[in-house]
Design a protein around this motif. Structure first.
Motif, PDB file in Angstrom:
ATOM      1  N   ASP A  59      45.604  44.798  53.545  1.00 51.25           N
ATOM      2  CA  ASP A  59      44.818  43.719  54.352  1.00 51.25           C
ATOM      3  C   ASP A  59      44.582  43.144  52.527  1.00 51.25           C
ATOM      4  N   PRO A  60      44.199  41.395  52.600  1.00 53.48           N
ATOM      5  CA  PRO A  60      44.214  40.348  51.544  1.00 53.48           C
ATOM      6  C   PRO A  60      42.180  41.174  50.710  1.00 53.48           C
ATOM      7  N   ALA A  61      41.266  41.364  52.542  1.00 58.52           N
ATOM      8  CA  ALA A  61      40.113  41.340  51.628  1.00 58.52           C
ATOM      9  C   ALA A  61      39.952  42.566  51.498  1.00 58.52           C
ATOM     10  N   ALA A  62      40.374  43.543  51.983  1.00 57.56           N
ATOM     11  CA  ALA A  62      40.704  45.506  51.170  1.00 57.56           C
ATOM     12  C   ALA A  62      41.240  45.334  49.794  1.00 57.56           C
ATOM     13  N   ARG A  63      42.111  44.744  49.932  1.00 54.35           N
ATOM     14  CA  ARG A  63      43.330  44.554  48.381  1.00 54.35           C
ATOM     15  C   ARG A  63      42.689  44.363  47.684  1.00 54.35           C
ATOM     16  N   LEU A  64      41.746  43.028  47.337  1.00 58.40           N
ATOM     17  CA  LEU A  64      41.013  41.876  46.593  1.00 58.40           C
ATOM     18  C   LEU A  64      39.182  43.084  45.965  1.00 58.40           C
ATOM     19  N   ARG A  65      39.154  43.879  47.331  1.00 61.93           N
ATOM     20  CA  ARG A  65      38.027  44.461  46.448  1.00 61.93           C
ATOM     21  C   ARG A  65      37.806  45.809  45.799  1.00 61.93           C
ATOM     22  N   VAL A  66      39.577  45.918  46.484  1.00 60.67           N
ATOM     23  CA  VAL A  66      39.708  47.324  45.076  1.00 60.67           C
ATOM     24  C   VAL A  66      40.193  46.479  43.324  1.00 60.67           C
ATOM     25  N   VAL A  67      41.133  44.891  44.125  1.00 56.86           N
ATOM     26  CA  VAL A  67      40.963  44.682  42.829  1.00 56.86           C
ATOM     27  C   VAL A  67      39.762  44.343  41.364  1.00 56.86           C
ATOM     28  N   ARG A  68      38.778  44.342  42.186  1.00 56.66           N
ATOM     29  CA  ARG A  68      37.789  43.597  41.849  1.00 56.66           C
ATOM     30  C   ARG A  68      36.872  45.067  41.332  1.00 56.66           C
ATOM     31  N   ARG A  69      37.040  46.409  42.030  1.00 54.00           N
ATOM     32  CA  ARG A  69      36.827  47.458  41.671  1.00 54.00           C
ATOM     33  C   ARG A  69      36.918  48.126  40.639  1.00 54.00           C
ATOM     34  N   MET A  70      38.647  47.963  40.011  1.00 56.45           N
ATOM     35  CA  MET A  70      39.743  47.903  39.490  1.00 56.45           C
ATOM     36  C   MET A  70      38.815  47.542  37.928  1.00 56.45           C
ATOM     37  N   TYR A  71      38.543  46.150  37.882  1.00 60.15           N
ATOM     38  CA  TYR A  71      37.629  45.094  36.809  1.00 60.15           C
ATOM     39  C   TYR A  71      36.722  45.850  36.368  1.00 60.15           C
ATOM     40  N   GLU A  72      35.598  46.119  37.662  1.00 64.50           N
ATOM     41  CA  GLU A  72      34.182  46.757  36.950  1.00 64.50           C
ATOM     42  C   GLU A  72      34.601  47.985  37.099  1.00 64.50           C
ATOM     43  N   MET A  73      35.347  48.659  36.648  1.00 68.42           N
ATOM     44  CA  MET A  73      35.297  50.551  36.003  1.00 68.42           C
ATOM     45  C   MET A  73      36.060  49.881  34.683  1.00 68.42           C
ATOM     46  N   ARG A  74      37.150  49.292  34.097  1.00 63.80           N
ATOM     47  CA  ARG A  74      37.587  49.237  33.549  1.00 63.80           C
ATOM     48  C   ARG A  74      37.573  47.930  32.197  1.00 63.80           C
ATOM     49  N   PHE A  75      35.716  46.877  32.620  1.00 63.96           N
ATOM     50  CA  PHE A  75      35.505  46.449  31.598  1.00 63.96           C
ATOM     51  C   PHE A  75      33.835  46.214  31.196  1.00 63.96           C
ATOM     52  N   ASP A  76      33.887  46.888  32.137  1.00 67.29           N
ATOM     53  CA  ASP A  76      32.105  47.581  32.426  1.00 67.29           C
ATOM     54  C   ASP A  76      31.090  46.623  33.418  1.00 67.29           C
ATOM     55  N   GLU A  77      31.869  45.947  33.247  1.00 71.95           N
ATOM     56  CA  GLU A  77      31.400  44.138  34.138  1.00 71.95           C
ATOM     57  C   GLU A  77      31.680  43.440  35.149  1.00 71.95           C
TER      58      GLU A  77
END
Length: 286
Positions: free
Chosen positions: A111-129
């Motif tokens: 699911d493109p929208a769901a996949r993007l949400r996961v990628v955004r969450r990983m970004y937040e976890m990785r860089f704390d922003e």
């Protein structure tokens, strides 16, 4: 153990289990119906195998057919690894042969929208922003790459390492410089540990979100959440010592030992499976 004529007990849900346990220099067997580790001196330690996500067998560990069969019945993953999990050589039946985790992971990835949400969450976890708004996955991948390159530069400066860029050839290991070989060794350690956790949790290593198209895409996704705070600093620290002539072993071996100690010191393994659940929950479908 199940009674004659009755079905085997239902495995304990993964979320209610302890994390993975390392076993080294011991014989794993089943004695009197119990899963046990027997040391060279005959000392016997009972292991509640059904309450574990998995067992990681380090060098010197041996396991009987009966022990493998009992672990399979209880849905506990067995993996054969290097010291401290710095290499994953082989794995048994992942995830207790359950399909629910795989189907959930695949549905979100497709699911493109769901996949993007996961990628955004990983970004937040990785860089704390928070991830920048209105960015595609490819754009976020580019932003992450720039941040990682900058982190490499800062760590190289901090440890007095001569650094140009990330460059390596898997077919010609010795062609790389010391810092790049150290980084490759450190990354392999983290990937081995992460792959064991992904398999134990019942997910597919190949179904990634930021990384795609490779056998370990999801492993790379999850490993990257800790990469800059765990193994990369160790790689540059060892590279700095190597350039000063302060190592009494190869840089690669020194990195592997440093990563092993860091994994044990930080309890990283116990954090990976809960973080996988948190990451995928960001893409929860209706």
């Amino acid at each position: 153990m199940s009674l004659p004529g009755l079905p085997p007990p239902r495995p304990i849900p993964l979320k209610d289990r302890a994390s993975l346990v390392f076993v080294e220099r011991a014989q794993l067997d089943v004695q009197d119906g119990a899963f046990v580790a027997v040391n060279a001196d005959g000392t016997r330690t009972q292991i509640p195998v059904g309450g574990l996500a998995g067992l990681m067998l380090e060098p010197g560990a041996r396991i009987s057919h009966a022990a493998v069969a009992l672990a399979a019945r209880t849905g506990t993953l067995i993996t054969w690894v290097g010291e401290g999990g710095v290499r994953l050589y082989s794995a048994g039946q992942p995830g207790g042969a359950r399909a629910d985790k795989l189907l959930w992971q695949a549905a979100i990835a497709l699911d493109p929208a769901a996949r993007l949400r996961v990628v955004r969450r990983m970004y937040e976890m990785r860089f704390d922003e928070a991830a920048p708004e209105r960015r595609s996955i490819d754009q976020l991948r580019g932003i992450e790459g720039a941040k990682v390159r900058r982190a490499y530069e800062l760590l190289a400066q901090a440890h007095g390492v001569r650094w140009t860029r990330r460059s390596y050839d898997v077919a010609n290991w010795e062609a790389g410089d010391v810092p790049n070989r150290c980084l490759s060794a450190a990354t392999a350690c983290l990937h081995g540990l992460t792959e064991a956790a992904v398999l134990a949790a019942g997910y597919a290593p190949a179904i990634g979100f930021l990384h795609t198209g490779k056998p370990l895409s999801f492993v790379y996704d999850i490993a990257d959440l800790w990469k800059l705070e765990t193994v990369v600093p160790e790689a540059f620290r060892v590279a700095g010592l190597a350039e000063k002539g302060k190592l009494d072993m190869s840089p690669e071996r020194s990195v592997r030992l440093a990563c092993r100690d860091a994994f044990r010191r930080t309890g990283l393994l116990s954090k990976i499976i809960p973080r996988i659940e948190e990451v995928l929950s960001a893409g929860q479908l209706p």
